[in-house]
Write an enzyme that holds these catalytic residues in place. Sequence first.
Site, mmCIF file in Angstrom:
data_model
loop_
_atom_site.group_PDB
_atom_site.id
_atom_site.type_symbol
_atom_site.label_atom_id
_atom_site.label_comp_id
_atom_site.label_asym_id
_atom_site.label_seq_id
_atom_site.Cartn_x
_atom_site.Cartn_y
_atom_site.Cartn_z
ATOM 1 C CB CYS A 152 -0.907 -0.015 1.232
ATOM 2 S SG CYS A 152 -2.020 1.395 1.258
ATOM 3 C CB CYS B 80 -1.504 3.938 8.106
ATOM 4 S SG CYS B 80 -2.535 4.569 6.747
ATOM 5 C CB CYS C 208 -0.960 -0.123 8.300
ATOM 6 S SG CYS C 208 -1.748 -1.361 7.242
ATOM 7 C CB CYS D 151 -15.627 -7.144 6.490
ATOM 8 S SG CYS D 151 -16.951 -6.998 7.658
ATOM 9 C CB CYS E 30 -18.713 -4.819 5.395
ATOM 10 S SG CYS E 30 -17.770 -3.385 5.980
ATOM 11 C CB CYS F 154 -18.433 0.179 9.125
ATOM 12 S SG CYS F 154 -17.304 -0.669 10.252
ATOM 13 N NE ARG G 296 -17.463 -5.537 13.644
ATOM 14 C CZ ARG G 296 -17.742 -4.782 12.577
ATOM 15 N NH1 ARG G 296 -16.811 -4.024 12.055
ATOM 16 N NH2 ARG G 296 -18.927 -4.810 12.024
HETATM 17 N N1 SAM Z 1 -6.653 0.556 3.074
HETATM 18 C C1 SAM Z 1 -7.935 0.871 3.531
HETATM 19 C C2 SAM Z 1 -7.938 2.057 4.474
HETATM 20 O O1 SAM Z 1 -6.979 2.219 5.235
HETATM 21 O O2 SAM Z 1 -8.907 2.798 4.471
HETATM 22 C C3 SAM Z 1 -8.685 -0.291 4.155
HETATM 23 C C4 SAM Z 1 -7.949 -1.319 4.979
HETATM 24 S S1 SAM Z 1 -7.185 -0.737 6.479
HETATM 25 C C5 SAM Z 1 -6.167 -2.091 6.939
HETATM 26 C C6 SAM Z 1 -8.543 -0.730 7.623
HETATM 27 C C7 SAM Z 1 -8.285 -0.303 9.034
HETATM 28 O O3 SAM Z 1 -7.600 -1.318 9.756
HETATM 29 C C8 SAM Z 1 -7.451 0.919 9.296
HETATM 30 O O4 SAM Z 1 -8.137 2.116 9.116
HETATM 31 C C9 SAM Z 1 -7.074 0.745 10.767
HETATM 32 O O5 SAM Z 1 -8.040 1.380 11.579
HETATM 33 C C10 SAM Z 1 -7.122 -0.765 10.962
HETATM 34 N N2 SAM Z 1 -5.767 -1.308 11.243
HETATM 35 C C11 SAM Z 1 -4.774 -1.481 10.354
HETATM 36 N N3 SAM Z 1 -3.665 -1.967 10.954
HETATM 37 C C12 SAM Z 1 -3.974 -2.101 12.253
HETATM 38 C C13 SAM Z 1 -3.232 -2.539 13.403
HETATM 39 N N4 SAM Z 1 -1.960 -2.911 13.324
HETATM 40 N N5 SAM Z 1 -3.865 -2.567 14.595
HETATM 41 C C14 SAM Z 1 -5.155 -2.178 14.693
HETATM 42 N N6 SAM Z 1 -5.885 -1.748 13.656
HETATM 43 C C15 SAM Z 1 -5.312 -1.693 12.453
HETATM 44 FE FE1 SF4 Z 2 -2.824 1.245 3.378
HETATM 45 FE FE2 SF4 Z 2 -2.790 0.099 5.745
HETATM 46 FE FE3 SF4 Z 2 -3.141 2.713 5.572
HETATM 47 FE FE4 SF4 Z 2 -5.094 1.046 4.727
HETATM 48 S S1 SF4 Z 2 -4.352 1.293 6.818
HETATM 49 S S2 SF4 Z 2 -4.322 2.867 3.690
HETATM 50 S S3 SF4 Z 2 -3.862 -0.651 3.963
HETATM 51 S S4 SF4 Z 2 -1.320 1.571 4.957
#
Ligand code: SAM
Ligand code: SF4
Length: 355
Positions: free
Chosen positions: A61, A65, A68, A105, A136, A196, A268
């Site tokens: 990606c 973030c 992530c 989802c 979802c 959500c 949730r």
């Molecule tokens: N890429 C898309 C986005 O970020 O909008 C969708 C998938 S992203 C993995 C969805 C959500 O997963 C993120 O917004 C975050 O809140 C949650 N998430 C990701 N990594 C995480 C982690 N290590 N611990 C807890 N929540 C996490």
């Molecule tokens: Fe990409 Fe992870 Fe951020 Fe979603 S949460 S936009 S998968 S880096």
Amino acid sequence: MSSASSTYGEIRHDWSRRQVLDLFALPFNDLLFTAQMVHRQHFDANRVQVSTLCSIKTGACPEDCTYCPQSARYDTGLEREKLMKVEKVLEEARAAKASGATRFCMGAAWRSPKNKDMPYVTQMVQEVKALGMETCMTLGMLSDEQAKGLADAGLDYYNHNLDTSPEYYGDIITTRTYEDRLNTLANVRAAGMKVCAGGIIGLGEEEKDRAGLLMQLANLSEHPESVPINMLVKVAGTPLENNKDLDPFEFIRCIAVARIMMPKSHVRLSAGRESMNDEMQSLAFLAGANSIFYGEKLLTTGNPEANEDMQLFKRLGIKPEEYQQYEDESAVEAELQAKISEQESDPFFYDAAKA
Ligand code: SAM
Ligand code: SF4
Ligand code: DTB
């Protein structure tokens, strides 16, 4: 407790920071008692909604973030995968349904979907729905046209998290703004899908940021129908891998405050359950959590085994929520009446009431 406690349970969109901080400051038992009272005004306190996650596109990606494992900027050892074939998604959805999930989802590690991806994801929605499951998706930012396309395909919910307070947000993500996230939520709502939206606790934020996140969610013009509260899963290779462990009671407080501020929403208990013991999870249910991710994997990290969850439900007398195909009982009644009228025009229809 303040006399305002008697009004808890009303749907409001005008929470002030002071009011939210006052909730966080309540003695733990008073907070949980209030949350449980609110919960029982709108829900069966012994039912929990069960969703299963599927990563339809994994890793690589472009976003940054810091929590992530799927960001291409951090070396987390994650194997990248292209967009999953529709047939494979359906196989996973069938398995999720067979093990008791009512919502499927689908998540993609995208900043936002490309228009060339849209025909595949809309086909996934249509076919998963045809299995009799709620759908979802979480695909990143959506334009209003993309949101309309997903709504037309029948997508029930779109997940897009605010993650934290507007003030702390810049410490966590720099490649998209808070405003971008709010715009996506507005596009999802305008297209007629259920929202959500939630966040993550344990990013290094302070209580005022947790309050700020919940204020943003509760002061939207409509509360998100589903509010995932994730506990940070610390993944090696991400900038947050060495974050301090969260005090479990602080996490439970957050669930309780979310329940009080958004009385009719499903809250949730999301990521992080694998590192929670049964007692902590049961406190989360007592605080008003009434939805979980079910199945041994979240998107890329672990989740408790399905049979462990079922055993916990059994010990606590919790039943999985059934798929509500109808908005309310009057819709069920209307559907029944329509069926009866159809049959009445059939000369072989026998009506005992008229016999
Ligand atoms: N890429 C898309 C986005 O970020 O909008 C969708 C998938 S992203 C993995 C969805 C959500 O997963 C993120 O917004 C975050 O809140 C949650 N998430 C990701 N990594 C995480 C982690 N290590 N611990 C807890 N929540 C996490
Ligand atoms: Fe990409 Fe992870 Fe951020 Fe979603 S949460 S936009 S998968 S880096
Ligand atoms: C949400 O709020 N939590 C889920 C879902 N929405 C998409 C994702 C949790 C991801 C945890 C890290 C992983 O497994 O990659």
